[in-house]
Write an enzyme that holds these catalytic residues in place. Structure first.
Site, PDB file in Angstrom:
ATOM      1  N   GLY A  12       0.785  -0.972  -0.069  1.00  0.00           N
ATOM      2  CA  GLY A  12      -0.085   0.036  -0.075  1.00  0.00           C
ATOM      3  C   GLY A  12       0.800   1.279  -0.223  1.00  0.00           C
ATOM      4  N   ASN A  14       1.614   2.968  -2.754  1.00  0.00           N
ATOM      5  CA  ASN A  14       0.823   3.797  -3.379  1.00  0.00           C
ATOM      6  C   ASN A  14      -0.365   4.319  -3.093  1.00  0.00           C
ATOM      7  OD1 ASN A  14       1.874   4.193  -6.528  1.00  0.00           O
ATOM      8  ND2 ASN A  14       2.360   2.297  -5.746  1.00  0.00           N
ATOM      9  N   ARG A  66     -15.383 -17.837  -9.376  1.00  0.00           N
ATOM     10  CA  ARG A  66     -14.659 -16.734  -9.699  1.00  0.00           C
ATOM     11  C   ARG A  66     -16.174 -15.865 -10.208  1.00  0.00           C
ATOM     12  NH1 ARG A  66     -10.119 -13.439  -9.921  1.00  0.00           N
ATOM     13  NH2 ARG A  66      -9.049 -15.389  -9.112  1.00  0.00           N
ATOM     14  N   HIS A 110       1.419   1.242 -13.338  1.00  0.00           N
ATOM     15  CA  HIS A 110       2.161   0.114 -13.733  1.00  0.00           C
ATOM     16  C   HIS A 110       3.411   0.640 -13.572  1.00  0.00           C
ATOM     17  CE1 HIS A 110       3.477  -3.665 -15.586  1.00  0.00           C
ATOM     18  NE2 HIS A 110       4.065  -3.090 -16.466  1.00  0.00           N
ATOM     19  N   GLN A 179      10.647   7.555  -7.178  1.00  0.00           N
ATOM     20  CA  GLN A 179      10.518   8.808  -8.050  1.00  0.00           C
ATOM     21  C   GLN A 179       9.722   8.768  -9.245  1.00  0.00           C
ATOM     22  OE1 GLN A 179      14.731   8.701  -9.737  1.00  0.00           O
ATOM     23  NE2 GLN A 179      15.776   8.607  -7.980  1.00  0.00           N
ATOM     24  N   GLU A 181       6.310   6.304  -9.199  1.00  0.00           N
ATOM     25  CA  GLU A 181       4.777   6.029  -9.205  1.00  0.00           C
ATOM     26  C   GLU A 181       4.402   6.838  -8.053  1.00  0.00           C
ATOM     27  OE1 GLU A 181       4.567   1.635  -7.962  1.00  0.00           O
ATOM     28  OE2 GLU A 181       6.147   1.222  -9.206  1.00  0.00           O
TER      29      GLU A 181
HETATM   30  C1  GRF Z   1       3.865  -1.196  -7.243  1.00  0.00           C
HETATM   31  O1  GRF Z   1       5.219  -1.549  -7.634  1.00  0.00           O
HETATM   32  C2  GRF Z   1       3.034  -0.936  -8.541  1.00  0.00           C
HETATM   33  O2  GRF Z   1       3.729  -0.344  -9.644  1.00  0.00           O
HETATM   34  C3  GRF Z   1       2.562  -2.304  -8.993  1.00  0.00           C
HETATM   35  O3  GRF Z   1       2.426  -3.107  -7.680  1.00  0.00           O
HETATM   36  C4  GRF Z   1       3.200  -2.273  -6.727  1.00  0.00           C
HETATM   37  C5  GRF Z   1       2.162  -1.841  -5.476  1.00  0.00           C
HETATM   38  O4  GRF Z   1       2.905  -1.606  -4.427  1.00  0.00           O
HETATM   39  N1  GRF Z   1       1.238  -2.353  -9.434  1.00  0.00           N
HETATM   40  P1  GRF Z   1       2.283  -1.026  -3.134  1.00  0.00           P
HETATM   41  O5  GRF Z   1       1.234  -1.862  -2.712  1.00  0.00           O
HETATM   42  O6  GRF Z   1       1.607   0.335  -3.597  1.00  0.00           O
HETATM   43  O7  GRF Z   1       3.371  -0.561  -2.233  1.00  0.00           O
END
Ligand code: GRF
Length: 208
Positions: A12, A14, A66, A110, A179, A181
């Protein structure tokens, strides 16, 4: 006010970047109304709890098929009434019905410069392993709208990151997160929250 649901599966970081950016007003006109994970042990759920954000776990393991999981997942998302769905490291395939429901209202981060190192099988550390294997000198991250493909929707923002001598997948992943995301995902949400992203066929235009 843009209502945002964030979908997570792991640490988490991000999600944390989004939470921090709403707090410091890097993201304006936005409220995180819910966090959904497929993984009950995701630290991202703890981050939501610590920040008073409603959250729930919808795991495929808890449903017979599913198809039933897909229905429950979409039901849970719709239950929060989001204007925007943010996939922040969400590792479950998004059901077609959900893609249709949130067309051009669902984004994904991504960890590569799409169209490099993306598509089926390219997630997490695998992306950075492939980049180092190929010997590229520049990597980065991409925020894009989600469509029926894997990492194929209209690109909103990208940010490049240098590969450094001696990088291993873990060091490269961390640099791309720090840097790229954690900067472009909040920025993309702010642009959307302020009506500045227009989709034109399979591309986007960022309005002034
Ligand atoms: C990140 O590297 C993102 O680019 C990818 O999954 C990872 C998630 O990391 N889609 P976090 O859970 O946000 O730390």
């Amino acid at each position: 006010m843009l209502k945002v649901v964030v979908m997570v599966s792991g640490g988490g970081t991000n999600l944390q970047a989004i939470i921090d950016s709403v707090k410091d007003k890097t993201i304006t006109n936005t409220q995180i109304v819910g966090v959904i994970s497929n993984n009950k042990n995701a630290y991202a759920l703890k981050r939501a709890e610590e920040n008073g954000i409603p959250s729930k776990c919808i795991s495929p393991k808890d449903y017979e098929t599913r198809e039933v999981f897909n229905e429950k997942l979409l039901e849970a998302v719709k239950g929060y009434g989001p204007d925007l769905v943010v996939l922040a490291g969400f590792l479950v395939v998004i059901p077609p019905a959900m893609i249709a429901e949130y067309r051009n209202r669902m984004i994904n981060i991504h960890p590569s410069l799409i169209p490099s190192f993306c598509g089926t099988g390219y997630y997490g550390l695998k992306v950075h392993e492939a980049a180092l294997e190929r010997g590229v000198k520049v990597v980065g991250a991409t925020v894009h709208f989600v469509d029926e493909g894997t990492d194929t929707g209209p690109i909103i923002l990208q940010k490049a990151v240098e590969v450094e001598q001696g990088d291993v997948p873990e060091t490269l992943q961390r640099r791309v997160m720090e840097q790229a995301e954690w900067k472009i995902l909040p920025c993309a949400i702010d642009l959307i929250a302020n009506g500045r992203v227009k989709v034109e066929e399979n591309r986007t235009v960022i309005l002034p």
